[in-house]
Scaffold this active site. Structure first.
Site, PDB file in Angstrom:
ATOM      1  N   GLU A 166       3.665  49.726  -3.715  1.00  0.00           N
ATOM      2  CA  GLU A 166       3.383  49.739  -5.137  1.00  0.00           C
ATOM      3  C   GLU A 166       2.189  50.643  -5.426  1.00  0.00           C
ATOM      4  OE1 GLU A 166       3.340  45.718  -6.709  1.00  0.00           O
ATOM      5  OE2 GLU A 166       5.058  45.267  -5.434  1.00  0.00           O
ATOM      6  N   CYS A 277       4.465  41.423  -0.173  1.00  0.00           N
ATOM      7  CA  CYS A 277       5.214  41.600   1.078  1.00  0.00           C
ATOM      8  C   CYS A 277       4.504  41.135   2.339  1.00  0.00           C
ATOM      9  CB  CYS A 277       5.585  43.066   1.257  1.00  0.00           C
ATOM     10  SG  CYS A 277       7.004  43.533   0.269  1.00  0.00           S
TER      11      CYS A 277
HETATM   12  C1  UDX Z   1       3.624  47.187   1.523  1.00  0.00           C
HETATM   13  C2  UDX Z   1       4.112  48.268   2.489  1.00  0.00           C
HETATM   14  O1  UDX Z   1       3.120  49.301   2.593  1.00  0.00           O
HETATM   15  C3  UDX Z   1       5.429  48.837   2.007  1.00  0.00           C
HETATM   16  O2  UDX Z   1       5.928  49.792   2.922  1.00  0.00           O
HETATM   17  C4  UDX Z   1       6.417  47.706   1.833  1.00  0.00           C
HETATM   18  O3  UDX Z   1       7.633  48.190   1.314  1.00  0.00           O
HETATM   19  C5  UDX Z   1       5.869  46.628   0.920  1.00  0.00           C
HETATM   20  O4  UDX Z   1       4.598  46.178   1.397  1.00  0.00           O
HETATM   21  P1  UDX Z   1       2.442  47.170  -0.864  1.00  0.00           P
HETATM   22  O5  UDX Z   1       2.228  45.719  -0.603  1.00  0.00           O
HETATM   23  O6  UDX Z   1       3.050  47.576  -2.159  1.00  0.00           O
HETATM   24  O7  UDX Z   1       3.368  47.810   0.276  1.00  0.00           O
HETATM   25  O8  UDX Z   1       1.036  47.932  -0.766  1.00  0.00           O
HETATM   26  P2  UDX Z   1       0.138  48.470   0.442  1.00  0.00           P
HETATM   27  O9  UDX Z   1      -0.323  49.811   0.074  1.00  0.00           O
HETATM   28  O10 UDX Z   1       0.788  48.324   1.748  1.00  0.00           O
HETATM   29  O11 UDX Z   1      -1.146  47.515   0.362  1.00  0.00           O
HETATM   30  C6  UDX Z   1      -1.081  46.138   0.688  1.00  0.00           C
HETATM   31  C7  UDX Z   1      -2.449  45.516   0.616  1.00  0.00           C
HETATM   32  O12 UDX Z   1      -3.271  45.990   1.678  1.00  0.00           O
HETATM   33  C8  UDX Z   1      -3.221  45.836  -0.662  1.00  0.00           C
HETATM   34  O13 UDX Z   1      -3.888  44.681  -1.112  1.00  0.00           O
HETATM   35  C9  UDX Z   1      -4.185  46.905  -0.236  1.00  0.00           C
HETATM   36  O14 UDX Z   1      -5.324  46.955  -1.036  1.00  0.00           O
HETATM   37  C10 UDX Z   1      -4.514  46.440   1.180  1.00  0.00           C
HETATM   38  N1  UDX Z   1      -5.004  47.520   2.055  1.00  0.00           N
HETATM   39  C11 UDX Z   1      -4.214  48.598   2.332  1.00  0.00           C
HETATM   40  C12 UDX Z   1      -6.269  47.419   2.635  1.00  0.00           C
HETATM   41  O15 UDX Z   1      -6.992  46.449   2.405  1.00  0.00           O
HETATM   42  N2  UDX Z   1      -6.705  48.411   3.485  1.00  0.00           N
HETATM   43  C13 UDX Z   1      -5.936  49.494   3.781  1.00  0.00           C
HETATM   44  O16 UDX Z   1      -6.390  50.343   4.565  1.00  0.00           O
HETATM   45  C14 UDX Z   1      -4.656  49.592   3.186  1.00  0.00           C
HETATM   46  P1  ADP Z   2      10.421  42.480  -6.386  1.00  0.00           P
HETATM   47  O1  ADP Z   2       8.993  42.846  -6.158  1.00  0.00           O
HETATM   48  O2  ADP Z   2      11.107  42.038  -5.125  1.00  0.00           O
HETATM   49  O3  ADP Z   2      11.190  43.532  -7.107  1.00  0.00           O
HETATM   50  P2  ADP Z   2      10.286  40.902  -8.844  1.00  0.00           P
HETATM   51  O4  ADP Z   2       9.917  39.457  -8.999  1.00  0.00           O
HETATM   52  O5  ADP Z   2       9.423  41.944  -9.462  1.00  0.00           O
HETATM   53  O6  ADP Z   2      10.438  41.125  -7.269  1.00  0.00           O
HETATM   54  O7  ADP Z   2      11.749  41.134  -9.385  1.00  0.00           O
HETATM   55  C1  ADP Z   2      12.855  40.341  -9.093  1.00  0.00           C
HETATM   56  C2  ADP Z   2      13.720  40.193 -10.358  1.00  0.00           C
HETATM   57  O8  ADP Z   2      14.953  39.567  -9.992  1.00  0.00           O
HETATM   58  C3  ADP Z   2      13.099  39.316 -11.446  1.00  0.00           C
HETATM   59  O9  ADP Z   2      12.985  40.080 -12.632  1.00  0.00           O
HETATM   60  C4  ADP Z   2      14.126  38.150 -11.612  1.00  0.00           C
HETATM   61  O10 ADP Z   2      14.288  37.753 -12.970  1.00  0.00           O
HETATM   62  C5  ADP Z   2      15.402  38.771 -11.098  1.00  0.00           C
HETATM   63  N1  ADP Z   2      16.413  37.811 -10.632  1.00  0.00           N
HETATM   64  C6  ADP Z   2      16.249  36.780  -9.780  1.00  0.00           C
HETATM   65  N2  ADP Z   2      17.423  36.151  -9.561  1.00  0.00           N
HETATM   66  C7  ADP Z   2      18.378  36.802 -10.300  1.00  0.00           C
HETATM   67  C8  ADP Z   2      19.812  36.641 -10.505  1.00  0.00           C
HETATM   68  N3  ADP Z   2      20.514  35.696  -9.876  1.00  0.00           N
HETATM   69  N4  ADP Z   2      20.424  37.503 -11.321  1.00  0.00           N
HETATM   70  C9  ADP Z   2      19.721  38.480 -11.955  1.00  0.00           C
HETATM   71  N5  ADP Z   2      18.394  38.689 -11.798  1.00  0.00           N
HETATM   72  C10 ADP Z   2      17.722  37.855 -10.992  1.00  0.00           C
END
Ligand code: UDX
Ligand code: ADP
Length: 463
Positions: A166, A277
């Protein structure tokens, strides 16, 4: 098979950006993103694409280009399933808060609901793609639901994990390090894999598209996230040792990162990792290992989480200790609430836990975050169920202006690494604060020397 119609169930942080980029890069494919959440779909359809529900740099421009052409957002889940050849499942899989595996394992109820809905609606053979991060062997569960519908429709289940981070979702999607597609090794499975490979090949070089069996693909996603999170817990562990010994963790990170075997990325010490994640995926990994009786494997990975929890708590403790062992009725200003910069997502943000600790110590928390709404911050706190919503709203004041947020504060704490924080007039902020003015930089983004020259008592992580 040539794919011309895709449906994605779930218009969230994964489904929204991923489908927007597929639609932009594949004008010949009609992409429909569906969600049960009517408000969310309404927001995706907002005439002003600046108002779409997910903030990601570059996303609103892509939506503006593709929406209405071959990108559609709808609440009509059944119609979209019925018409599509490929259905991506991108629904949320929160950690279970009840029953067996509580606090550890992903709650698959949304996934199961999707599978049942697909089974009910589908009249022709379809490819179902797991996009959400899921525990290993989920594909098997989906398959079993789909195969037992009795209407003779054939489903191919593919695992196509999302690696976007993200805040950089659009660039990650446009220039992925790799695309991973797992499927059955049967001829039908291979056909399905190759149909999906062709979709990505519209903009991704073929040698970056890996194909594997389903379980390798599912496990690779958990492994990638476990390794990434492990680096952060490793450097955070060192940050505590640095504070005791007089070493500086930024210097240590730079020194080790220049070793090409280690590499410079993901070595930034912080208040702790957050996001939807890392914790969830590691907990899944731990649960899977335990369920096979692999206790050493489970304990090894669990330590990454234990270290992260410790880092968050250590940060709030440091604030309390430094402020003469009491923050009661003191104004502590948080700059940042999102779990990282360039996103409005707050899931598992370390900030939430730091806020909770300090509210327990009866601090008054003021917050400024450029993208996170007050209602989201409050619902994050309510979710912890430490105290009533009413008490949370009393303890937290949200500002739309950072200078107002900092005025009269006893301490400021940087919780998210938003670039704009480094551009502030820190002299002006200092002048408006109680003295001594404390600054706890949970992201090591500010220059200690400059702030100390102004008069701040500056405390970074690991120095
Ligand atoms: C992660 C994975 O990077 C991505 O590939 C997967 O699809 C989803 O999970 P995300 O959680 O979106 O992505 O962000 P990321 O950039 O990985 O950061 C995760 C957390 O680690 C954040 O809170 C970030 O601030 C922290 N972080 C990251 C650190 O504290 N130090 C670092 O060096 C890098
Ligand atoms: P992610 O980060 O995995 O994309 P989010 O919570 O941002 O997770 O998004 C998941 C979306 O899936 C939510 O907007 C939720 O309303 C939707 N959702 C969950 N279950 C169903 C379903 N059975 N049919 C349609 N949408 C759904």
């Amino acid at each position: 098979m040539k794919i011309t119609k895709i449906c994605c169930i779930g218009a969230g942080y994964v489904g929204g950006p991923t489908m927007a980029v597929i639609a932009q890069k594949c004008p010949h494919i009609e992409v429909t993103v569906v969600d049960l959440n009517e408000q969310r779909i309404k927001d995706w359809n907002d005439p002003n694409t600046e108002n779409i529900p997910i903030y990601e740099p570059g996303l609103s421009e892509i939506v503006a280009e593709a929406r209405g052409r071959n990108l559609f957002f709808s609440t009509d889940v059944e119609k979209a399933i019925d018409e599509a050849q490929v259905i991506f499942i991108s629904v949320n899989t929160p950690t279970k808060t009840f029953g067996k595996g509580k606090g550890m394992v992903a709650d698959l109820k949304y996934i199961e609901l999707c599978a049942r809905q697909i089974a009910k609606v589908a009249k022709e053979n379809k490819i179902v793609v797991e996009k959400s991060t899921l525990p290993v062997r989920t594909a098997e569960a989906i398959k079993s639901i789909l195969d037992n519908t009795g209407n003779g429709v054939q489903f191919q289940i593919l695992s196509n994990p999302e690696f976007l981070a993200e805040g950089t979702a659009v660039t990650d999607l446009l220039n992925p390090d790799r695309i991973l597609i797992g499927g059955d090794t049967t001829p039908e499975g291979e056909d399905a894999i190759s149909a999906l490979v062709d979709v990505y090949a519209n903009w991704v070089e073929k040698d970056k598209i890996l194909t594997t069996n389903v379980w390798s693909s599912e496990l690779s996603k958990l492994t990638a996230n476990a390794f990434l999170a492990q680096r952060i817990s490793s450097i955070n562990a060192m940050s505590e040792l640095c504070e005791k010994t007089g070493a500086n963790v930024n210097e240590v990170a730079k020194a080790i990162g220049m070793d090409s075997r280690i590499g410079p990325k993901f070595l930034k010490a912080s208040v702790g990792f957050g996001g939807s994640c890392f914790q969830k995926d590691i907990l899944n990994l731990v649960y899977i290992a335990k369920s096979y009786g692999l206790n050493e494997v489970a304990d090894y990975w669990e330590q990454v989480i234990i270290m992260n929890d410790h880092q968050k708590r250590r940060f709030s403790n440091k604030i309390v200790q430094t402020l003469y062992n009491t923050v009661a009725d003191k104004k502590i200003t948080f700059l940042g609430w999102a779990f990282k910069k360039d996103t409005n997502d707050t899931r598992e943000s370390a900030t939430i836990y730091v806020a909770d600790d300090l509210i327990n110590e009866q601090a008054n928390i003021s917050v400024y975050d450029p993208k996170v709404s007050q209602s989201k911050m409050l619902s994050d706190l309510d979710y912890l169920q430490t105290r009533s919503s009413e008490d949370n709203s009393k303890a937290l004041t949200v500002f739309g202006d950072p200078y107002e947020a900092c005025k009269g504060a006893h301490a400021i704490s940087i919780l998210t690494e938003w670039d704009e924080f480094a551009t502030y007039d820190w002299q002006k902020i200092y002048d408006s604060m109680h003295k001594p003015a404390f600054l706890f930089d949970g992201r090591n983004i500010l220059e200690a020397k400059e702030l100390e020259a102004i008069g701040f008592v500056y405390k970074g992580i690991g120095s």
